[in-house]
Design an enzyme around this catalytic site. Structure first.
Site, PDB file in Angstrom:
ATOM      1  CE  LYS A  11      31.118  37.229  47.554  1.00 41.60           C
ATOM      2  NZ  LYS A  11      31.652  38.444  46.899  1.00 41.60           N
TER       3      LYS A  11
ATOM      4  NE  ARG B 131      27.680  34.979  43.069  1.00 41.51           N
ATOM      5  CZ  ARG B 131      28.900  35.420  42.896  1.00 41.51           C
ATOM      6  NH1 ARG B 131      29.128  36.441  42.135  1.00 41.51           N
ATOM      7  NH2 ARG B 131      29.905  34.814  43.463  1.00 41.51           N
TER       8      ARG B 131
ATOM      9  NE  ARG C  20      40.232  38.666  43.501  1.00 41.38           N
ATOM     10  CZ  ARG C  20      38.929  38.427  43.601  1.00 41.38           C
ATOM     11  NH1 ARG C  20      38.421  38.025  44.747  1.00 41.38           N
ATOM     12  NH2 ARG C  20      38.140  38.600  42.566  1.00 41.38           N
TER      13      ARG C  20
ATOM     14  NE  ARG D 166      38.418  35.648  40.196  1.00 44.23           N
ATOM     15  CZ  ARG D 166      37.433  35.735  41.084  1.00 44.23           C
ATOM     16  NH1 ARG D 166      37.649  35.382  42.344  1.00 44.23           N
ATOM     17  NH2 ARG D 166      36.253  36.180  40.737  1.00 44.23           N
TER      18      ARG D 166
ATOM     19  NE  ARG E 158      33.604  39.650  39.034  1.00 42.97           N
ATOM     20  CZ  ARG E 158      34.767  39.659  39.689  1.00 42.97           C
ATOM     21  NH1 ARG E 158      35.841  40.210  39.141  1.00 42.97           N
ATOM     22  NH2 ARG E 158      34.855  39.127  40.884  1.00 42.97           N
TER      23      ARG E 158
HETATM   24  P1  AP5 Z   1      38.118  38.678  48.317  1.00 44.87           P
HETATM   25  O1  AP5 Z   1      38.029  38.159  49.717  1.00 44.87           O
HETATM   26  O2  AP5 Z   1      38.755  37.805  47.295  1.00 44.87           O
HETATM   27  O3  AP5 Z   1      36.685  39.199  47.830  1.00 44.87           O
HETATM   28  P2  AP5 Z   1      35.386  38.375  47.388  1.00 44.87           P
HETATM   29  O4  AP5 Z   1      34.197  39.049  47.986  1.00 44.87           O
HETATM   30  O5  AP5 Z   1      35.554  36.910  47.679  1.00 44.87           O
HETATM   31  O6  AP5 Z   1      35.446  38.675  45.840  1.00 44.87           O
HETATM   32  P3  AP5 Z   1      35.201  37.778  44.540  1.00 44.87           P
HETATM   33  O7  AP5 Z   1      35.606  38.615  43.387  1.00 44.87           O
HETATM   34  O8  AP5 Z   1      35.880  36.439  44.646  1.00 44.87           O
HETATM   35  O9  AP5 Z   1      33.686  37.618  44.546  1.00 44.87           O
HETATM   36  P4  AP5 Z   1      32.793  37.363  43.358  1.00 44.87           P
HETATM   37  O10 AP5 Z   1      31.558  37.098  44.097  1.00 44.87           O
HETATM   38  O11 AP5 Z   1      32.682  38.355  42.309  1.00 44.87           O
HETATM   39  O12 AP5 Z   1      33.544  36.176  42.582  1.00 44.87           O
HETATM   40  P5  AP5 Z   1      33.270  34.618  42.511  1.00 44.87           P
HETATM   41  O13 AP5 Z   1      34.543  33.936  42.354  1.00 44.87           O
HETATM   42  O14 AP5 Z   1      32.355  34.182  43.598  1.00 44.87           O
HETATM   43  O15 AP5 Z   1      38.906  40.090  48.390  1.00 44.87           O
HETATM   44  C1  AP5 Z   1      39.184  40.855  47.222  1.00 44.87           C
HETATM   45  C2  AP5 Z   1      40.502  41.630  47.427  1.00 44.87           C
HETATM   46  O16 AP5 Z   1      40.332  42.568  48.506  1.00 44.87           O
HETATM   47  C3  AP5 Z   1      41.710  40.748  47.827  1.00 44.87           C
HETATM   48  O17 AP5 Z   1      42.852  41.236  47.189  1.00 44.87           O
HETATM   49  C4  AP5 Z   1      41.798  40.883  49.360  1.00 44.87           C
HETATM   50  O18 AP5 Z   1      43.123  40.754  49.826  1.00 44.87           O
HETATM   51  C5  AP5 Z   1      41.259  42.304  49.571  1.00 44.87           C
HETATM   52  N1  AP5 Z   1      40.488  42.424  50.823  1.00 44.87           N
HETATM   53  C6  AP5 Z   1      39.598  41.530  51.329  1.00 44.87           C
HETATM   54  N2  AP5 Z   1      39.058  41.993  52.478  1.00 44.87           N
HETATM   55  C7  AP5 Z   1      39.603  43.222  52.683  1.00 44.87           C
HETATM   56  C8  AP5 Z   1      39.426  44.209  53.711  1.00 44.87           C
HETATM   57  N3  AP5 Z   1      38.566  44.025  54.724  1.00 44.87           N
HETATM   58  N4  AP5 Z   1      40.157  45.362  53.611  1.00 44.87           N
HETATM   59  C9  AP5 Z   1      41.015  45.564  52.557  1.00 44.87           C
HETATM   60  N5  AP5 Z   1      41.224  44.664  51.553  1.00 44.87           N
HETATM   61  C10 AP5 Z   1      40.515  43.497  51.621  1.00 44.87           C
HETATM   62  O19 AP5 Z   1      32.417  34.521  41.148  1.00 44.87           O
HETATM   63  C11 AP5 Z   1      33.029  34.685  39.891  1.00 44.87           C
HETATM   64  C12 AP5 Z   1      32.006  34.453  38.792  1.00 44.87           C
HETATM   65  O20 AP5 Z   1      31.463  33.132  38.887  1.00 44.87           O
HETATM   66  C13 AP5 Z   1      30.784  35.376  38.803  1.00 44.87           C
HETATM   67  O21 AP5 Z   1      31.032  36.617  38.145  1.00 44.87           O
HETATM   68  C14 AP5 Z   1      29.760  34.508  38.056  1.00 44.87           C
HETATM   69  O22 AP5 Z   1      29.988  34.546  36.677  1.00 44.87           O
HETATM   70  C15 AP5 Z   1      30.071  33.116  38.549  1.00 44.87           C
HETATM   71  N6  AP5 Z   1      29.313  32.734  39.743  1.00 44.87           N
HETATM   72  C16 AP5 Z   1      29.819  32.453  40.983  1.00 44.87           C
HETATM   73  N7  AP5 Z   1      28.832  32.172  41.836  1.00 44.87           N
HETATM   74  C17 AP5 Z   1      27.669  32.278  41.151  1.00 44.87           C
HETATM   75  C18 AP5 Z   1      26.308  32.116  41.502  1.00 44.87           C
HETATM   76  N8  AP5 Z   1      25.930  31.792  42.755  1.00 44.87           N
HETATM   77  N9  AP5 Z   1      25.379  32.313  40.547  1.00 44.87           N
HETATM   78  C19 AP5 Z   1      25.733  32.628  39.273  1.00 44.87           C
HETATM   79  N10 AP5 Z   1      27.005  32.801  38.865  1.00 44.87           N
HETATM   80  C20 AP5 Z   1      27.966  32.636  39.800  1.00 44.87           C
END
Ligand code: AP5
Length: 213
Positions: A13, A87, A126, A159, A170
């Site tokens: 994402k 979410r 990552r 991270r 997660r």
């Molecule tokens: P990346 O693009 O970083 O993946 P992502 O889907 O953005 O993953 P996140 O871990 O950031 O998502 P998340 O939803 O768990 O975390 P968030 O920060 O929102 O890609 C990942 C890796 O894969 C990279 O190394 C990249 O290079 C590689 N890659 C990407 N695309 C690829 C492809 N097509 N092929 C191969 N490799 C690829 O949330 C963190 C925390 O915040 C949550 O756990 C929760 O506690 C809290 N939080 C955030 N939002 C909410 C909410 N709405 N409600 C409640 N709690 C929340």
């Protein structure tokens, strides 16, 4: 235009949001990035959020909805990519109401479908730039500058929640809370499914095609 990116942790994402905001006229609302900034700045929200995030749990809806409401208010008139929000079904319904109250709607919900087994390697490998947020991977997308960012020279960080024990929680949270949210959007007819296992440039093309841009 209001576009939602939904998918498991590591499904791509953030990578695709950055690409779209660089190439098109979108602003990115990443609830995860906003929460990490709040933690860095030691705000009241940051203190509350870190206790959930460190364990891989979702931050309570009320805190997230306040954050999103103030983002929407301060970015009115802009095209927004909601990255990692909503979410929960509660968040989804509240977003719909917030947008309706300003005469807007959810235009598309893009679900990054992916086999969970791939995610462990993506997340443990990552690295993220602490300065500009650029996303790398130690094997598949390494920085040419080692542990510094290609783009801005900032420090690359692993991270806190990208370690195996927190990742498994997660993924559980995704199944329990976000899968029903995906079902909700399937029922409302807004859902577009992209294959998150494809190469990033192919995923990008699929997204552009689905948005007609
Ligand atoms: P990346 O693009 O970083 O993946 P992502 O889907 O953005 O993953 P996140 O871990 O950031 O998502 P998340 O939803 O768990 O975390 P968030 O920060 O929102 O890609 C990942 C890796 O894969 C990279 O190394 C990249 O290079 C590689 N890659 C990407 N695309 C690829 C492809 N097509 N092929 C191969 N490799 C690829 O949330 C963190 C925390 O915040 C949550 O756990 C929760 O506690 C809290 N939080 C955030 N939002 C909410 C909410 N709405 N409600 C409640 N709690 C929340």
């Amino acid at each position: 235009m209001n576009i939602l990116f939904i998918g498991a942790p590591g499904s791509g994402k953030g990578t695709q949001s950055r690409e779209l905001t660089e190439k098109f006229n979108f602003v990115q609302l990443s609830t995860g990035d906003l929460l990490r900034s709040a933690i860095k700045e030691k705000t009241e929200l940051g203190l509350k959020a870190s206790s959930y995030m460190d364990k891989g749990q979702l931050v309570p809806d009320a805190l997230i909805l306040d954050l999103v409401q103030s983002f929407i208010t301060s970015h009115s008139g802009k095209s927004v990519i909601f990255d990692g929000f909503p979410r929960t079904v509660e968040q989804a319904k509240s977003l719909r109401k917030m947008l309706e109250s300003i005469g807007q709607k959810i235009d598309s919900v893009i679900y990054f479908k992916i086999n969970p087994q791939i995610l462990i390697d993506r997340l443990t490998g990552r690295r993220t730039c602490a300065n500009c947020g650029e996303i790398f991977h130690v094997h598949t997308k390494p920085s040419t500058k080692g542990d510094k960012c290609d783009k801005c020279g900032g420090e690359l960080v692993h991270r806190k929640d990208d370690h195996a024990d927190v990742i498994s929680e997660r993924l559980k949270q995704f199944e329990t809370n976000t899968s029903p949210t995906i079902d909700y959007f399937r029922e409302t007819g807004d859902l577009v499914v992209v294959n998150g296992e494809l190469q990033p440039d192919i995923v990008f093309k699929e997204i552009k095609k689905s948005l007609n841009i």
